[in-house]
Each structure stands twice: as structure tokens, then as C-alpha cells.
Design a protein around this motif. Structure first.
Motif, PDB file in Angstrom:
ATOM      1  N   PHE A   1       0.799  -1.228   0.000  1.00 54.60           N
ATOM      2  CA  PHE A   1       0.000   0.000   0.000  1.00 54.60           C
ATOM      3  C   PHE A   1       0.832   1.278   0.000  1.00 54.60           C
ATOM      4  O   PHE A   1       0.490   2.255  -0.647  1.00 54.60           O
ATOM      5  CB  PHE A   1      -0.923   0.015   1.228  1.00 54.60           C
ATOM      6  CG  PHE A   1      -2.178  -0.792   1.037  1.00 54.60           C
ATOM      7  CD1 PHE A   1      -2.180  -1.902   0.219  1.00 54.60           C
ATOM      8  CD2 PHE A   1      -3.355  -0.440   1.682  1.00 54.60           C
ATOM      9  CE1 PHE A   1      -3.328  -2.651   0.039  1.00 54.60           C
ATOM     10  CE2 PHE A   1      -4.516  -1.178   1.508  1.00 54.60           C
ATOM     11  CZ  PHE A   1      -4.501  -2.290   0.696  1.00 54.60           C
TER      12      PHE A   1
ATOM     13  N   CYS B   1      -4.006   8.264   4.042  1.00 52.98           N
ATOM     14  CA  CYS B   1      -4.947   8.052   2.929  1.00 52.98           C
ATOM     15  C   CYS B   1      -6.127   7.192   3.368  1.00 52.98           C
ATOM     16  O   CYS B   1      -7.190   7.219   2.755  1.00 52.98           O
ATOM     17  CB  CYS B   1      -4.230   7.403   1.754  1.00 52.98           C
ATOM     18  SG  CYS B   1      -3.752   5.696   2.062  1.00 52.98           S
TER      19      CYS B   1
ATOM     20  N   CYS C   1      -5.521   1.471   4.192  1.00 46.80           N
ATOM     21  CA  CYS C   1      -5.265   0.259   4.973  1.00 46.80           C
ATOM     22  C   CYS C   1      -6.389   0.003   5.972  1.00 46.80           C
ATOM     23  O   CYS C   1      -6.611  -1.137   6.378  1.00 46.80           O
ATOM     24  CB  CYS C   1      -3.912   0.332   5.667  1.00 46.80           C
ATOM     25  SG  CYS C   1      -3.737   1.747   6.750  1.00 46.80           S
TER      26      CYS C   1
ATOM     27  N   PRO D   1      -4.455   4.364  10.254  1.00 51.33           N
ATOM     28  CA  PRO D   1      -4.420   5.802   9.939  1.00 51.33           C
ATOM     29  C   PRO D   1      -4.639   6.686  11.164  1.00 51.33           C
ATOM     30  O   PRO D   1      -3.907   7.654  11.379  1.00 51.33           O
ATOM     31  CB  PRO D   1      -5.565   5.985   8.936  1.00 51.33           C
ATOM     32  CG  PRO D   1      -5.880   4.641   8.423  1.00 51.33           C
ATOM     33  CD  PRO D   1      -5.473   3.648   9.455  1.00 51.33           C
TER      34      PRO D   1
HETATM   35  S1  SF4 Z   1      -3.261   5.388   5.928  1.00 53.67           S
HETATM   36 FE1  SF4 Z   1      -1.056   5.601   6.136  1.00 53.67          FE
HETATM   37  S2  SF4 Z   1      -0.330   3.559   6.593  1.00 53.67           S
HETATM   38 FE2  SF4 Z   1      -2.399   3.319   5.769  1.00 53.67          FE
HETATM   39  S3  SF4 Z   1      -2.090   2.967   3.563  1.00 53.67           S
HETATM   40 FE3  SF4 Z   1      -2.412   5.178   3.852  1.00 53.67          FE
HETATM   41  S4  SF4 Z   1      -0.351   6.008   4.041  1.00 53.67           S
HETATM   42 FE4  SF4 Z   1      -0.174   3.797   4.373  1.00 53.67          FE
END
Ligand code: SF4
Ligand code: SF4
Length: 328
Positions: A19, A47, A50, A67
């Protein structure tokens, strides 16, 4: 600590390893000290992907929410590395109010159209912004050094790693193609264009003795106009996206910081363009005072607010590039 608990689960699961940079960086570790959590939190750009992919997200009993957890750690890391530490973001509002009061009541109003320095003398502007600028730069460098020192990166910094980190940061590689990346680009390049405009104007002033106001098609005004448009469109778009973001993936403390920064950027662009449009009118001294007060408040907020994310993220990407030199 909650961050270590969640990242330990991710380390066992590894479903999200493609990811973003956070998951491959997690996999290089078997435990998560505070410095590791700060590094990983600044690699994340929230983002939310996840979270939606996670089979252990609430209502699962593991309650994995990467997140939100990393956003909370990020805010704490800004405070932890801030210099001077007790200063914090509380300075912004008093500076804005003081700047507005001094500017509005101190500016001379009965001046020729577009004669900025008759309204507020050039020497006063240079003294205030020069002093604040040196302080802000010192605080930003001190914060970066704290971040880097705590990371205890033993590998030597290479040109290739620096190039890769810069390229990933400037192109927003992990956000690429999303509306957020467009608004982010508008904001950051708008900010840089405004900075370039001020630099060129200072060069004109001191090197050629060409005094403001400059023509509408002159380099400082064209750069400032484009930068101002970016600072209106970018923060407005990011604000709009923030309103639409799923509350489950957000941290309220992070949100407040984001909104304060976006608001200051937006009003920096808006008051700058309004000043340009009305510089030949009697409203100029008042608009100049308001614009300078907003810019001053933005300046003092830089080392203590969302702006530092750009600096720590670049440092985190550099560390990532050093740890994984062959990574795609
Ligand atoms: S929220 Fe953060 S950890 Fe999760 S996929 Fe996006 S950038 Fe990566
Ligand atoms: S966020 Fe969830 S699915 Fe992704 S690696 Fe962590 S535990 Fe696994």
C-alpha cells in the motif's frame, strides 16, 4: 503503547505491504520504540486505504486502525520535536491579533495609491519579518535535527537516497493521481511561488533599487498572483476533502492542526490578491496591514503546526530510502 500494539499485529499480518512505504518499513522491525513510531507516523499520509482493507479493523476485537493511530502519534511527534518546546502553536492567535491591531491602527492611511512603504515603512517590515524569519528558520532546523538525531540512522546519507526521497516527496508518489495530490500540489507550489515572488522583489529592491509597487506583468507580481491563486484553490480543496474524510480514520487533534494551517494559507492568498486588486484605492493601507498580519501569524505557526509534516516526512522518506536502497 497502542501504536506498538497495532503495528505488531500488522507485522504479523503483512496484508497491506504494497500500500505505501509504512508497511515495508514496519517489516524491518521486530519491536517499536517511540522513535520508530514517530518515523513510521511521519511516513504515513493518512490516505485511509489500509483501514478499509483491514480484516482486524473495528468491530473486530483487535480494533486495528492504522491511519488514526499514526495521526495521533504524528501530532505528538510535532510537539515532541518543537523548539522551543513549551512555545507551541498558542503563539499564532496572539500574533495575528497583535499584527492586526498594530497594522490597522499604526498604518498611515492618507497616502498615495499603491505606495505601500508610505503606509508601513519598509524598514519596519524588514525588521519584523527578518527577526521572525530567523527565529522560524532556527526553530525548523532545530526540530529537524531532533527528529533525525532521535532516529539514530547509522547509515551514511547518499546522493541517490536523497534524490529518491526528494522525488517521492515532490511528486507525492504515494498519493499520486488523487484529488488530494492535485490540491496538495496547488498548495505547496503556491506557497513556493509566493516565496519566490518575495525573494525576487527583495532582489529588485536591494540590487537594482527598484521600489514596489511593481507592474502587473512584472516578475514578482506574476509569481505572487499565481502563488496566491494556488494558496486559495489548494487549501480550499484540501479543506473540502477533509470535511468528506471518514471520521473513523481521523484524529481530532490532527484535524484542528490541519484546519488552522489551511485557513492561514487560504487567507494569505486571498488577502494578497485582494491587496493587489485594490492597491490603487484608499483601502490599500488597511488591506496591507491585514495581509501582513496574516502572513506573520502563518510564519510563527510554521514550526509548531502542520507545516512541519513536510519536513519530517521528507526526513522519514530519506530514512526509508537509506534503509531500503533497492526498493522500488
Ligand atoms: S493510511 Fe497511512 S499507513 Fe495506511 S495505507 Fe495510507 S499512508 Fe499507508
Ligand atoms: S492494517 Fe490490518 S490488514 Fe493491513 S497489515 Fe495491518 S492488520 Fe493487516
Amino acid at each position: 503503547m497502542e501504536g506498538a500494539r497495532i503495528l505488531t499485529i500488522c507485522n504479523a499480518c503483512r496484508y497491506c505491504e504494497g500500500f505505501c512505504a509504512v508497511f515495508p518499513a514496519i517489516e524491518r522491525r521486530t519491536n517499536f520504540a517511540a522513535a520508530d513510531l514517530n518515523y513510521l507516523a511521519n511516513l504515513c499520509h493518512n490516505c485511509g486505504e489500509c483501514y478499509y482493507a483491514c480484516q482486524y479493523a473495528p468491530p473486530h476485537e483487535f480494533a486495528v486502525n492504522v491511519p488514526k493511530t499514526l495521526a495521533e502519534i504524528r501530532v505528538r511527534s510535532y510537539r515532541q520535536y518543537a523548539w522551543p518546546r513549551p512555545m507551541g502553536n498558542w503563539l499564532t492567535v496572539p500574533v495575528l491579533i497583535a499584527g492586526l491591531a498594530v497594522g490597522i491602527f499604526g498604518a498611515r492611511t492618507n497616502v498615495a495609491p499603491a505606495n505601500f512603504y508610505a503606509a508601513i515603512p519598509h524598514g519596519i517590515m524588514v525588521a519584523i519579518f527578518g527577526t521572525v524569519g530567523v527565529f522560524v528558520l532556527t526553530a525548523l532546523i532545530a526540530g529537524l535535527l531532533r527528529f533525525w538525531r532521535e532516529s539514530e540512522v547509522s547509515l551514511p546519507v547518499t546522493v541517490a537516497a536523497l534524490q529518491r526521497a526528494l522525488s517521492n516527496a515532490l511528486t507525492l508518489r504515494y498519493l499520486s493521481g488523487t484529488p488530494r495530490s492535485w490540491f496538495h500540489h496547488l498548495t505547496s507550489y503556491g506557497f513556493l511561488l509566493c516565496f519566490a515572488s518575495t525573494t525576487v522583489a527583495a532582489f529588485y529592491h536591494y540590487a537594482f533599487r527598484w521600489r514596489a509597487p511593481y507592474g502587473y506583468l512584472s516578475l514578482p507580481v506574476v509569481l505572487g498572483t499565481l502563488g496566491g491563486i494556488g494558496l486559495i484553490a489548494g487549501p480550499a480543496g484540501l479543506f473540502w476533502l477533509k470535511q468528506r474524510q471518514d471520521a473513523a480514520t481521523r484524529d481530532p487533534g490532527h484535524d484542528r492542526m490541519d484546519r488552522a494551517f489551511l485557513t492561514l494559507l487560504f487567507f494569505t492568498g486571498a488577502t494578497g490578491l485582494l491587496l493587489l486588486a485594490l492597491r490603487e484605492t484608499r483601502a490599500m493601507p488597511l488591506l496591507l496591514a491585514v495581509h501582513l498580519a496574516v502572513v506573520l501569524a502563518l510564519f510563527v505557526s510554521l514550526p509548531y503546526g502542520k507545516f512541519v509534516h513536510g519536513i519530517y516526512r521528507l526526513a522519514a522518506l530519506l530514512r526509508y530510502a537509506l534503509e531500503r536502497p533497492g526498493a522500488n
